[in-house]
Design a protein around this motif. Structure first.
Motif, PDB file in Angstrom:
ATOM      1  N   VAL A  67      16.005  15.795 -30.586  1.00 56.55           N
ATOM      2  CA  VAL A  67      17.625  15.829 -29.518  1.00 56.55           C
ATOM      3  C   VAL A  67      17.008  15.344 -27.909  1.00 56.55           C
ATOM      4  CG1 VAL A  67      18.839  16.454 -31.739  1.00 56.55           C
ATOM      5  CG2 VAL A  67      18.083  17.826 -29.111  1.00 56.55           C
ATOM      6  N   PRO A  68      17.841  13.955 -27.534  1.00 59.27           N
ATOM      7  CA  PRO A  68      17.494  13.642 -26.690  1.00 59.27           C
ATOM      8  C   PRO A  68      18.221  14.947 -25.421  1.00 59.27           C
ATOM      9  CG  PRO A  68      19.443  12.476 -27.570  1.00 59.27           C
ATOM     10  CD  PRO A  68      18.727  12.679 -28.487  1.00 59.27           C
ATOM     11  N   ALA A  69      17.782  14.557 -24.204  1.00 63.29           N
ATOM     12  CA  ALA A  69      18.383  15.472 -23.703  1.00 63.29           C
ATOM     13  C   ALA A  69      17.814  15.318 -21.666  1.00 63.29           C
ATOM     14  CB  ALA A  69      17.676  16.874 -23.623  1.00 63.29           C
ATOM     15  N   VAL A  70      18.710  15.990 -20.739  1.00 61.48           N
ATOM     16  CA  VAL A  70      18.994  15.376 -19.839  1.00 61.48           C
ATOM     17  C   VAL A  70      18.059  15.952 -18.646  1.00 61.48           C
ATOM     18  CG1 VAL A  70      19.889  14.737 -17.860  1.00 61.48           C
ATOM     19  CG2 VAL A  70      21.132  13.987 -19.591  1.00 61.48           C
ATOM     20  N   VAL A  93      17.860  21.721 -19.384  1.00 66.70           N
ATOM     21  CA  VAL A  93      18.036  20.747 -19.729  1.00 66.70           C
ATOM     22  C   VAL A  93      19.418  20.682 -20.180  1.00 66.70           C
ATOM     23  CG1 VAL A  93      15.384  19.802 -19.943  1.00 66.70           C
ATOM     24  CG2 VAL A  93      16.770  21.147 -22.612  1.00 66.70           C
ATOM     25  N   ARG A  94      19.832  19.206 -20.743  1.00 66.82           N
ATOM     26  CA  ARG A  94      21.136  19.125 -21.419  1.00 66.82           C
ATOM     27  C   ARG A  94      20.694  18.653 -22.437  1.00 66.82           C
ATOM     28  NH1 ARG A  94      24.955  17.643 -17.197  1.00 66.82           N
ATOM     29  NH2 ARG A  94      24.124  15.849 -17.995  1.00 66.82           N
ATOM     30  N   TRP A  95      21.923  19.829 -23.831  1.00 68.70           N
ATOM     31  CA  TRP A  95      21.901  18.635 -25.310  1.00 68.70           C
ATOM     32  C   TRP A  95      22.953  18.529 -26.120  1.00 68.70           C
ATOM     33  CZ3 TRP A  95      19.658  23.015 -24.776  1.00 68.70           C
ATOM     34  CH2 TRP A  95      19.707  23.287 -25.909  1.00 68.70           C
ATOM     35  N   ARG A  96      23.013  17.698 -26.841  1.00 68.27           N
ATOM     36  CA  ARG A  96      24.464  18.029 -27.619  1.00 68.27           C
ATOM     37  C   ARG A  96      23.869  18.972 -28.837  1.00 68.27           C
ATOM     38  NH1 ARG A  96      29.473  16.361 -26.439  1.00 68.27           N
ATOM     39  NH2 ARG A  96      29.036  15.088 -24.850  1.00 68.27           N
ATOM     40  N   ARG A 114      11.605  14.240 -12.792  1.00 70.03           N
ATOM     41  CA  ARG A 114      12.978  13.817 -11.845  1.00 70.03           C
ATOM     42  C   ARG A 114      14.302  14.204 -12.825  1.00 70.03           C
ATOM     43  NH1 ARG A 114      11.585  14.409  -6.953  1.00 70.03           N
ATOM     44  NH2 ARG A 114       9.876  12.657  -6.397  1.00 70.03           N
ATOM     45  N   VAL A 115      15.387  15.281 -12.007  1.00 70.57           N
ATOM     46  CA  VAL A 115      16.730  15.058 -12.554  1.00 70.57           C
ATOM     47  C   VAL A 115      16.823  13.657 -13.014  1.00 70.57           C
ATOM     48  CG1 VAL A 115      17.938  14.866  -9.937  1.00 70.57           C
ATOM     49  CG2 VAL A 115      18.922  16.634 -11.872  1.00 70.57           C
ATOM     50  N   GLY A 116      17.806  14.033 -13.918  1.00 70.31           N
ATOM     51  CA  GLY A 116      18.381  12.987 -14.575  1.00 70.31           C
ATOM     52  C   GLY A 116      17.826  12.353 -15.811  1.00 70.31           C
ATOM     53  N   SER A 117      16.258  12.784 -15.706  1.00 73.95           N
ATOM     54  CA  SER A 117      15.373  11.992 -16.490  1.00 73.95           C
ATOM     55  C   SER A 117      15.723  12.311 -18.303  1.00 73.95           C
ATOM     56  CB  SER A 117      13.853  12.339 -15.755  1.00 73.95           C
ATOM     57  OG  SER A 117      13.491  12.094 -14.519  1.00 73.95           O
ATOM     58  N   ARG A 118      15.273  11.344 -19.095  1.00 75.48           N
ATOM     59  CA  ARG A 118      15.901  11.688 -20.486  1.00 75.48           C
ATOM     60  C   ARG A 118      14.788  11.777 -21.135  1.00 75.48           C
ATOM     61  NH1 ARG A 118      21.073  10.949 -21.543  1.00 75.48           N
ATOM     62  NH2 ARG A 118      22.065   9.219 -20.615  1.00 75.48           N
TER      63      ARG A 118
END
Length: 193
Positions: A67-70, A93-96, A114-118
């Motif tokens: 899954v994609p995460a940030v 990381v944050r993900w759904r 860096r912060v915000g990278s996928r």
């Protein structure tokens, strides 16, 4: 005398030896049993372990998905100056999740981001972060290695048990020879030493 009969006589020579003892016959059977257990048992155990490992890894590949995460924090490169593109470090990381809820957790990501990278993370059916499952080639190799280790473990334990039995048989033979020498030795007259 035929060639086949001569070969059998040579192979089973210990059967007609007038000096053989029951312990010698027992040792021959122990050696034969050890070889059979190592070859047949090792093959069966190795194949079973390889199959079990392959099944487990197949289930992992089926149950886990990416899954994609940030990325929620920078992941700096090591300050020592020695790093490679494959270096990883723990980061938040944050993900759904599959149920739609937003989750935050720590996982291994490539250093230098860096912060915000996928990034891509792996989760199970419950939405818990897990490690990436091995690919088919890695799974095959891992199954083969586990099968080999299982076969070697069985072979080692069987050989060790066989060696212990043979040692005990040697001890019994030596004790028997000592008893016989005690009976025969005095008849020979003067002992030297």
């Amino acid at each position: 005398m035929g060639r086949g009969r001569q070969g059998r006589k040579r192979f089973w020579r210990w059967r007609s030896n007038p000096l053989r003892r029951r312990d010698d016959i027992a040792e021959a059977w122990v050696v034969l049993a050890v070889w059979i257990l190592v070859l047949v048992g090792g093959t069966i155990v190795g194949l079973a372990a390889a199959h079990a490992t392959a099944s487990t890894l197949d289930r992992q590949r089926a149950d886990r998905h990416s899954v994609p995460a940030v990325l929620l924090a920078d992941v700096p490169r090591p300050t020592s100056g020695k790093w490679s593109s494959g270096d990883k470090d723990l980061a938040k990381v944050r993900w759904r999740a599959p149920d739609g809820s937003v989750r935050v957790d720590r996982t291994l990501v490539t250093v230098g981001l860096r912060v915000g990278s996928r990034v891509v993370v792996w989760e199970d059916a419950r939405g818990t972060l897990v490690t990436e499952p091995p690919g088919p080639t890695e799974a095959t190799l891992e199954a083969a290695v586990m099968g080999g280790f299982a076969a070697l473990a069985l072979a080692g334990s069987v050989c060790a048990t066989g060696a212990l039995v043979r040692r005990r048989l040697d001890q019994r033979r030596m004790a028997g020879w000592d008893r016989e020498w005690d009976l025969v030795g005095p008849r020979w007259g003067h002992r030297t030493g």
